[in-house]
Design a protein around this motif. Sequence first.
Motif, PDB file in Angstrom:
ATOM      1  N   GLU A 285      25.518  54.884  11.310  1.00  0.00           N
ATOM      2  CA  GLU A 285      26.499  54.046  11.957  1.00  0.00           C
ATOM      3  C   GLU A 285      26.991  54.285  13.408  1.00  0.00           C
ATOM      4  O   GLU A 285      27.928  53.811  14.177  1.00  0.00           O
ATOM      5  CB  GLU A 285      28.060  54.015  11.265  1.00  0.00           C
ATOM      6  CG  GLU A 285      27.437  53.319   9.792  1.00  0.00           C
ATOM      7  CD  GLU A 285      28.729  53.596   8.911  1.00  0.00           C
ATOM      8  OE1 GLU A 285      29.706  52.557   8.518  1.00  0.00           O
ATOM      9  OE2 GLU A 285      29.042  54.476   8.734  1.00  0.00           O
TER      10      GLU A 285
ATOM     11  N   LEU B  15      28.056  52.233  16.220  1.00  0.00           N
ATOM     12  CA  LEU B  15      29.779  51.848  16.195  1.00  0.00           C
ATOM     13  C   LEU B  15      30.417  52.758  17.383  1.00  0.00           C
ATOM     14  O   LEU B  15      31.243  52.253  17.912  1.00  0.00           O
ATOM     15  CB  LEU B  15      30.412  51.733  14.886  1.00  0.00           C
ATOM     16  CG  LEU B  15      29.937  50.669  13.849  1.00  0.00           C
ATOM     17  CD1 LEU B  15      30.651  51.065  12.332  1.00  0.00           C
ATOM     18  CD2 LEU B  15      30.387  49.555  14.171  1.00  0.00           C
TER      19      LEU B  15
ATOM     20  N   ASP C 158      36.444  44.995   7.722  1.00  0.00           N
ATOM     21  CA  ASP C 158      34.819  44.954   7.208  1.00  0.00           C
ATOM     22  C   ASP C 158      33.774  45.717   7.733  1.00  0.00           C
ATOM     23  O   ASP C 158      32.685  45.663   7.522  1.00  0.00           O
ATOM     24  CB  ASP C 158      34.477  43.306   7.885  1.00  0.00           C
ATOM     25  CG  ASP C 158      34.377  43.159   9.236  1.00  0.00           C
ATOM     26  OD1 ASP C 158      34.680  44.050   9.992  1.00  0.00           O
ATOM     27  OD2 ASP C 158      34.313  41.995   9.836  1.00  0.00           O
TER      28      ASP C 158
ATOM     29  N   THR D 291      32.872  46.208  10.770  1.00  0.00           N
ATOM     30  CA  THR D 291      31.853  46.009  11.631  1.00  0.00           C
ATOM     31  C   THR D 291      32.164  46.527  13.178  1.00  0.00           C
ATOM     32  O   THR D 291      31.304  46.353  14.211  1.00  0.00           O
ATOM     33  CB  THR D 291      31.728  44.353  11.686  1.00  0.00           C
ATOM     34  OG1 THR D 291      33.154  43.830  12.305  1.00  0.00           O
ATOM     35  CG2 THR D 291      31.229  44.088  10.689  1.00  0.00           C
ATOM     36  N   GLU D 292      33.603  46.848  13.472  1.00  0.00           N
ATOM     37  CA  GLU D 292      33.895  47.356  14.900  1.00  0.00           C
ATOM     38  C   GLU D 292      34.861  48.558  14.473  1.00  0.00           C
ATOM     39  O   GLU D 292      35.617  48.909  13.874  1.00  0.00           O
ATOM     40  CB  GLU D 292      34.922  46.105  15.346  1.00  0.00           C
ATOM     41  CG  GLU D 292      35.540  46.822  16.830  1.00  0.00           C
ATOM     42  CD  GLU D 292      36.058  45.713  17.397  1.00  0.00           C
ATOM     43  OE1 GLU D 292      36.862  45.728  18.407  1.00  0.00           O
ATOM     44  OE2 GLU D 292      36.457  44.437  16.716  1.00  0.00           O
TER      45      GLU D 292
END
Length: 184
Positions: A21, A24, A78, A80-81
């Motif tokens: 990840e 991110l 979620d 995603t950010e």
Amino acid sequence: MNEPVRIRTARTIVRLLDTEEAELLQRYRVENREHLAPWEPMRTAAHYTLDGARQTVEAGLEAARADRGYPFAVLTPDGTEMVGSLTFANVVRGVFQACHVGYGIALRHQGKGLMFEALDSAVRYAFGPLDFHRVMANYMPRNARSGALLTRLGFEKEGYARRYLKIDGLWEDHVLTARIRAEG
């Protein structure tokens, strides 16, 4: 630290990132480079690369495994950010049972109460499963928002340190604060 930490708040998830990840973290760093620069040490170009982010994530996972530090990402529900970061660093065990907390939030998420929400939950986690007695946080006097946030979170001023940290290339004064775990 054997099991992954996942702190859920009403609008965020606070947890360590996995190596895969790293994008991110890189995106957060690149998008907030100018916004965060006045509050952070000077950064090299490598800090903003995917490899630099990956190295940071790997080092953070190792620090958590060794109980030296806990560099948490503040994520959207979620995942995603990355909207912010908070790190329990300088962990000292034994008779002290303390750490410092540092934090930052993305420019576009500032002023929404997300950092309060994330830090409030994370500090409760620090006093619970991480078993800290004291969490310390320091801020530059010109950062009124950070001072107000720490006051709202129950941190109390303990002192003032002249030329305490080199931030954005300059030695900056800092207000020293701490919150002590309530006994009971």
